[in-house]
Design an enzyme around this catalytic site. Structure first.
Site, mmCIF file in Angstrom:
data_model
loop_
_atom_site.group_PDB
_atom_site.id
_atom_site.type_symbol
_atom_site.label_atom_id
_atom_site.label_comp_id
_atom_site.label_asym_id
_atom_site.label_seq_id
_atom_site.Cartn_x
_atom_site.Cartn_y
_atom_site.Cartn_z
ATOM 1 N N HIS A 9 27.491 26.222 -7.244
ATOM 2 C CA HIS A 9 27.315 24.736 -7.316
ATOM 3 C C HIS A 9 28.627 23.938 -7.328
ATOM 4 C CE1 HIS A 9 28.759 24.730 -11.276
ATOM 5 N NE2 HIS A 9 28.174 25.857 -11.669
ATOM 6 N N GLU A 82 22.364 30.111 -14.542
ATOM 7 C CA GLU A 82 23.740 30.793 -14.915
ATOM 8 C C GLU A 82 23.489 31.624 -16.221
ATOM 9 O OE1 GLU A 82 26.460 32.275 -14.941
ATOM 10 O OE2 GLU A 82 27.792 30.378 -14.581
#
Length: 194
Positions: A9, A82
């Site tokens: 990201h 994550e």
């Protein structure tokens, strides 16, 4: 065979502050949004069939920017989140040392194991391959998950460089194995000085 383009990201304020983000939902900052736009522009000249992304906003915003530019389907998948960082989420290294001492890394702080990340990451990869056999799919995720998953997919992979925000790593299925054709590429950022 299926190709997966792993994308970390865009950058967030917590990245800049070196805070453990984990599964805390931290949005992209202005630079992160600009990085996502630069990446979308890079992908305009490439053929992609779909995008999978973590449902956390920093990955989701990155993926939405790309999906809008490419007009391809976007699938949000919490398995691409994550690593859960437990009690250390939201803290810096200095804060962790202040709270728990120099050996904080040896403490049980509720941090997700590599095995757990691998299990959910590999399950997502299997689903991508089943749904898009022989296609090219982007997977927008997070640094720790991608860095843990890549050596499991490509066991002879020697690259260990820290994954940069919006970097691209291409892996391609070859028979029953995976090969890495590109690692941690961020040439789209050089073009716009980000």
């Amino acid at each position: 065979m299926t190709t997966i383009g792993w994308v970390r990201h865009g950058i967030t304020d917590w990245n800049l502050e070196r805070r453990a983000q984990g599964q805390t939902d931290v949005p992209l900052n202005e630079t992160g949004l600009a990085q996502a736009r630069a990446l979308a522009e890079r992908f305009r000249n490439e053929k992609w069939d779909a995008i999978y992304a973590s449902d956390l906003s920093r990955a989701k915003e990155t993926a939405e920017t790309i999906a809008a530019a490419l007009n391809v389907p976007l699938h949000l998948d919490e398995r691409l989140r994550e690593m859960a960082c437990g009690k250390m989420e939201g803290t810096t290294e200095d804060e962790r040392i202040r709270m728990w001492g120099e050996d904080w890394g040896d403490m049980e702080l509720g941090i997700e194991s590599d095995e757990s990340m691998l299990q959910r990451g590999m399950a997502a990869v299997e689903d991508i391959c089943l749904r898009y056999p022989g296609k090219r799919v982007l997977a927008v995720s997070h640094g720790a998950l991608i860095a843990t998953l890549l050596p499991a997919l490509v066991p002879d992979m020697s690259e260990k460089e820290h994954l940069h925000n919006t970097s691209v790593t291409l892996v391609r299925q070859l028979n029953e194995a995976w090969v890495c054709d590109l690692y941690n590429c961020r040439r789209h950022l050089d073009a716009v000085n980000l």
